[in-house]
Write a protein that holds these residues in place. Sequence first.
Motif, PDB file in Angstrom:
ATOM      1  N   ARG A   1      -4.851 -11.619   6.840  1.00  0.00           N
ATOM      2  CA  ARG A   1      -5.157 -11.376   5.495  1.00  0.00           C
ATOM      3  C   ARG A   1      -4.895 -10.025   4.856  1.00  0.00           C
ATOM      4  O   ARG A   1      -4.966  -9.567   3.760  1.00  0.00           O
ATOM      5  CB  ARG A   1      -6.690 -11.486   5.607  1.00  0.00           C
ATOM      6  CG  ARG A   1      -7.169 -13.163   5.829  1.00  0.00           C
ATOM      7  CD  ARG A   1      -8.618 -12.963   5.702  1.00  0.00           C
ATOM      8  NE  ARG A   1      -9.365 -12.497   6.684  1.00  0.00           N
ATOM      9  CZ  ARG A   1      -9.614 -13.381   7.701  1.00  0.00           C
ATOM     10  NH1 ARG A   1      -9.360 -14.466   8.065  1.00  0.00           N
ATOM     11  NH2 ARG A   1     -10.454 -12.850   8.700  1.00  0.00           N
TER      12      ARG A   1
ATOM     13  N   GLN B   1      -5.750 -13.762  12.601  1.00  0.00           N
ATOM     14  CA  GLN B   1      -6.292 -14.327  11.427  1.00  0.00           C
ATOM     15  C   GLN B   1      -6.651 -13.141  10.572  1.00  0.00           C
ATOM     16  O   GLN B   1      -6.329 -13.052   9.093  1.00  0.00           O
ATOM     17  CB  GLN B   1      -7.487 -15.069  11.439  1.00  0.00           C
ATOM     18  CG  GLN B   1      -7.244 -16.548  12.363  1.00  0.00           C
ATOM     19  CD  GLN B   1      -6.440 -17.533  11.675  1.00  0.00           C
ATOM     20  OE1 GLN B   1      -6.530 -17.476  10.441  1.00  0.00           O
ATOM     21  NE2 GLN B   1      -5.622 -18.562  12.538  1.00  0.00           N
TER      22      GLN B   1
ATOM     23  N   SER C   1       0.929 -16.100   6.487  1.00  0.00           N
ATOM     24  CA  SER C   1       0.150 -17.456   7.024  1.00  0.00           C
ATOM     25  C   SER C   1       0.016 -17.366   8.413  1.00  0.00           C
ATOM     26  O   SER C   1       0.926 -16.939   8.939  1.00  0.00           O
ATOM     27  CB  SER C   1       1.229 -18.797   6.390  1.00  0.00           C
ATOM     28  OG  SER C   1       2.469 -18.503   7.028  1.00  0.00           O
TER      29      SER C   1
ATOM     30  N   ARG D   1       3.558 -12.748   1.196  1.00  0.00           N
ATOM     31  CA  ARG D   1       2.559 -13.997   1.609  1.00  0.00           C
ATOM     32  C   ARG D   1       2.562 -13.813   3.122  1.00  0.00           C
ATOM     33  O   ARG D   1       3.488 -13.818   3.733  1.00  0.00           O
ATOM     34  CB  ARG D   1       2.714 -15.072   1.152  1.00  0.00           C
ATOM     35  CG  ARG D   1       2.856 -15.334  -0.334  1.00  0.00           C
ATOM     36  CD  ARG D   1       2.758 -16.851  -0.749  1.00  0.00           C
ATOM     37  NE  ARG D   1       3.743 -17.560  -0.127  1.00  0.00           N
ATOM     38  CZ  ARG D   1       5.082 -17.875  -0.395  1.00  0.00           C
ATOM     39  NH1 ARG D   1       5.447 -17.326  -1.306  1.00  0.00           N
ATOM     40  NH2 ARG D   1       5.614 -18.750   0.066  1.00  0.00           N
TER      41      ARG D   1
END
Length: 218
Positions: A77, A73, A107, A105
């Motif tokens: 970011r 996680q 995810s 991006r």
Amino acid sequence: MMPPLDGRGGRRGALAATLRRFGVSIAFVLAGLLGGLGYALFAPTTYTANAFVLVVEETGDGRTAPAAVSFAQAYGRLAPLPETLRYSTRPLPKVKKGSTRRHVRASTSPDTPLIRLTGSARTSRDAAGFANAAADALVRYGTTHRAETGVRVTLMSLAVPPSSPTSPNLPLGLAVGTASGVLLAGLSAAVLSGRRRPRDGTGADRPESARRLVEVGS
């Protein structure tokens, strides 16, 4: 006594009545359909490509490593940041200075330590280039901090140039445009229906039974 209308005149009269009643609604639906078509035909083409990396716990020395999912996680970011992308040995496609982050991006999943890195660009080659550069940067960044985190980041799969663009999507554009037109048509029909109701206080808008009671009483 008026002569009866022929078939053609009757059809014209029915068409005119339909247009008077539903003309605004039909116009909204057509406008939405044409708007969706215009966007699908003239919007800039965008390609997307995906690369995947995995965060793995290091437990070989007997100590308990932090949860790999939590680090995934956090790394997700950090992945699109310019500071992280500088770790890549793969060249980033040339874009306007300061706009690199808009092309990358990341995810993550709350259940698995897998990170998907998505690159987007006007060409399929550049889209894959952004995704692969971001994946390489994240692997190297994770390796640099491996001793501190107790986890390592490993490459799962590289991105390949996509064969077709992600957007614009003709069927989706038509569907969204038509749906918007139908929504506006429904709202306009409701507004016009409310305006057509008589509000002059003469009783024309009363139910038939109420008007009869007034006439009898008078």
